[in-house]
Design a protein around this motif. Sequence first.
Motif, PDB file in Angstrom:
ATOM      1  N   LYS A 276       2.064  -0.249  -1.868  1.00 45.17           N
ATOM      2  CA  LYS A 276       1.454  -0.327  -3.196  1.00 45.17           C
ATOM      3  C   LYS A 276       0.531  -1.535  -3.268  1.00 45.17           C
ATOM      4  CE  LYS A 276       3.999  -1.709  -6.704  1.00 45.17           C
ATOM      5  NZ  LYS A 276       5.002  -1.658  -7.794  1.00 45.17           N
ATOM      6  N   ASP A 309       2.197   8.642  -5.682  1.00 48.64           N
ATOM      7  CA  ASP A 309       2.589   7.266  -6.007  1.00 48.64           C
ATOM      8  C   ASP A 309       1.385   6.329  -5.951  1.00 48.64           C
ATOM      9  OD1 ASP A 309       5.231   7.926  -6.415  1.00 48.64           O
ATOM     10  OD2 ASP A 309       5.879   7.359  -4.401  1.00 48.64           O
ATOM     11  N   ILE A 310       0.600   6.449  -4.877  1.00 55.19           N
ATOM     12  CA  ILE A 310      -0.563   5.583  -4.723  1.00 55.19           C
ATOM     13  C   ILE A 310      -1.567   5.832  -5.839  1.00 55.19           C
ATOM     14  CG2 ILE A 310      -2.543   5.039  -3.246  1.00 55.19           C
ATOM     15  CD1 ILE A 310       0.151   3.905  -2.273  1.00 55.19           C
ATOM     16  N   HIS A 313      -0.320   4.064  -8.786  1.00 53.84           N
ATOM     17  CA  HIS A 313      -0.441   2.609  -8.659  1.00 53.84           C
ATOM     18  C   HIS A 313      -1.879   2.139  -8.853  1.00 53.84           C
ATOM     19  CE1 HIS A 313       3.606   2.875  -7.495  1.00 53.84           C
ATOM     20  NE2 HIS A 313       3.456   3.018  -6.199  1.00 53.84           N
TER      21      HIS A 313
END
Length: 1130
Positions: A276, A309-310, A313
């Motif tokens: 992240k 997820d990325i 983020h």
Amino acid sequence: MNQSTRRKDSNGSYDGHAANDNTHAEEQPTARTALESTFFEEWKDHHEEVEDSSVITFDLMTRNALHLKDEESGSFRSYCASPTTSRSSLRTSSRLSEVQIHETGNSRYERVLEELTINKLNISSLGVVGRNKEKWVLQNCFERLCQGKDGEYVHELVLIKGYSGIGKSVLARTIQKKVETSSGVYVEGKYEFTSTDEPYSGISQAFGKLCNKFKDCPSETRNKISSAIKENLREEAFMLMGMIPEISVFLDCDESRSTGLGCITIPGGREHERWKYAFRTFTRILGSHFSPIVMVLDDLQWADISSLDILDHLLSDFQNPHLLMIVGCYRSNEVDENSILFNRIQTLEGKCQKGIFRLTDIELQNCDVDSVNKIIMSMMDIDDESETRELAEVCFKRTLGNPFFLIEFMRMLHSEGCLEFSLGLLKWKWEVAKIENMTMSTDNVVDLLKSRMSKLSNNVQLLLQYAACLGASFSISILEFVWNEYSRALRFGAEGGNVESMMKTAQNVQLVESCGAGELRWVHDKVQEAALSLSNLVTPSFRCSIGMFLFHGLDPIQLEKQVFEVADLVNKGGVTGLLDVAVLNLQAAEKARKIAALQSAAKYAEFGIAQLPMGKWKLHRGLTLQLYSLGAEVEYALGHINKAEEYIAIILNREDLTAMETLPLKKMKAQILATAHLRWHEACDYGLVILKDLGYNFVWSRALVPVQMLMAIKNLAKRVKKVKVEDVENMKVIKDEKQRAIIDILKLMKHLTYSANTLPLCFLCVCKVIEMTLDHGLSLCSADCFATFGGVLMFLFKDHAAASHVCDLAFAFQNRSGRRHIADTMHGAWAFVLVQTKPLHEGLHLTMKGYSEGVRDGDPLDSTNCLINRFVLLPYMMGRSLESIIEQFPKIAPQLEESGITNNILTLKVWWQMMLNLQLPSVRTATRLEGEKFRQSEEKAESNMYIGNVNLAIGELLLFFGEHEERAKRLLGEEKGKTYSELVQGYPPHGIETFHRGITWYAMARKTGKRKYQCRAAKVRKEITKWVKKGNPNAKDYDLFLRAEQAVLDKKYDKANTFYKKAIVHAARIGHLSHVALYNERFAEYRLEVHGDGDDYEYYMTEAMRYYAEWGAHGKGDLLKHELYKIHDA
């Protein structure tokens, strides 16, 4: 039969048929070269239906800009339209290619037909038809991002949904030109339906293209980016390079090998935080040179969890001030409430509502008949809607208005001769009835594509099937390797053929397209799907055999790059019991874990375990242990506790494994007992068992732990005082694996025992790490344990000098060991020691460093502890303005929410609401923690940190709004034994909480004269006096002010005047706004109550109001103004 002519010119004539007008005839050339005469004679011979060759000659020579190359001169001779030719005629004319005639006879004529474009469907230049509203919405999103409207938004998410082939990616590309003319950069990435487990595939493509955009930048720009990457990312840059090779534009590949940084081992659960940080920082760096960045991610329905997820983020990165727009395209019919994308979209919608970024939904529907008609008209360069209406209705019926299906349907009609272009009349010809009858069963675009592919040579068809197995994009070199070696080895009928030329054929018929040097991709995933189903050849076993061939044939470097693709090919073959497959899946699982793709790692590990043969523990012990250990680690990191415990039990039940081999699983078991089952004391006992198995039995007995702890602390304090900071540089590093393992478990025990509130055992574990460091050398745990030991000395013995020296040693150890556990070290040293020995402002840098480095280290707990100290606790304790503190809260809130650390999330909410209330008028509700950011009545948390923060916040509100009686009542009632200083011992706010509690006792003692208040006030004052004598630089004004309050009680008014003034001056000098205001208020009340001095009262009360206003407590200032008016009126 329909005959549709070309578009009319301005004189009413059609491009394809001249009007009976002598004015046009006069424009005909008067002479032709021999070459031209031969060409037109041959043309007439091939178009017998044309009665008047002069019409053809006229049209070709004067109206359609036919370019002929003179064989003698080698130059082109152009024959252009007359000045009166219409714009539509010129569009038609521009579609005639430059024709070179070198052959003779029929071959020359066929060459002309091949190179002409006028007789082909105009597909490549098709725009977006019938999407005006959607285009406006998308462009508006981009424009408002650039213009900075609606507040501080710098990030945009646009989700475009619709069926396959509906035109999602085409719509996204409509802003590309606008982005690039705005000095921004536009890149795309795509996910594959054949590789849904491959982590980061689409987002790595997009970042790779983003890096390539910088190739043509000035070297100065690239050098700046390179320096920023090395400074802010360091080893994470080389970690990213493994997934995004294009980062080598900025970095030296040899440098990555020489550093050896890729060998850093971080637990699987922390890798996620590390990635992240890497993606966020890399995006910030690139965004500082190209802004806005617009990233289009296609087919998100196939994206893996790690990619989502990325994406999350990047959008929620409050530290990125640069413009970022992510456009996500996905198939709405393939996303339901059970899909990971559906759940992630809901999460993103929640964050959007909190004001973190903007989110816009665009839904595309199939085109209606009118739009279909416009597309067909554009493909055939026709103006009159009525001419193509019937054809459009048939096409709409067959394709339901799906743009991609429509294009393929038109291609099919053209290739099958149902749609022809007459070069003689320059007209498109078709029969609607014939088309309807022939296409009755055409309801699948894949069938159309397969039909088109079947017209290619056998070799090209076979090669397309190989390519389809390699993914949505593929390397020509890998495809060549498969074609030349694999196909030949298995005798699949390949009869030579140049791969590059065959793929050029596929490009010419718009099946594949270039996506980089030596790289190709399918023009649409439906094309890949069609290639996979072109014959019965591509079965799961066929894919598996290609995968195994690549596994054995690729060199280690190539295999490392392609390991996910190879593993996916093999795993879909339904094989069982193959050792090579287990080895391949172990490699894939290890790579997935390194890049924090934990879901993928878990799947690969599980598949690898399933391939292990009978007798695996005896025959393949190492491989089996690796797979089970890795599987347990990633399942635990994912929160799949049952699965993790299943793997752990299998290993721990083996009696033939050594203590070192089972150590990682035992450590995991202790963590699961504590964090998953909340059996903290049982976890502590199990930790002692692990140490005993390692031969380290250090506890005499549980009953004697307090005594053993005190003896260990006193002995170590003497030893540590003799160690100089400069000695750390020459201290050796522990090499013995067993000693390092013991220290690692002691570090784990430190956290387990602290959470279990067994502080004597916690401190004893810290002492043992210090002891091993002094006896055997430096370890990764030395720095944070020395920082904790400094806190122990401060907590138990109030030894400021020794504690400060130990913290200096901790920082020296940290410099030796790098960033591992740095947030723990910084937080422990500052929060429990340095806050009492250093000026508060020095903590701003330390805690910020602890936060940023802790994020890189993948340590969410200690990094967010540092974040809370840096942006919440320290500024308040320093008396900074409330506005300046509160304005930071919306920026740090997302970081805390992401961490999932409940105590820190609640800490921010409680302090946020408290500071908002301090700005309110002095009404009853202002002293209650009920508001927009936090509602005490709805929160059920019971941790000491939460209760302590709530009690502190209520105490601050009651103090500053002058509700001393209510505050004293709480302290003697529900807060008795539960003040912040008692529940959260030694943490930074305990100093200011203790001081403010003392002010309440003095206020009540002065008001009532009761001894119980006087005794409590004197106790607090004596404690703070000790702090000052020990060297606490932050308590001087506390001491001066309480001395003034005590002097008033003792009726030593001269001393009281002196101490009050000194306290005010000192607080003003260090810029503590709230204390300057409070001291002036109390001094004014004293001057009026004791001396009846109205002038002094007015002066000091006015000063209090001024400082309260500067602090931001406007309601408090209004209250004092009201009191001042009352005194005047009296």
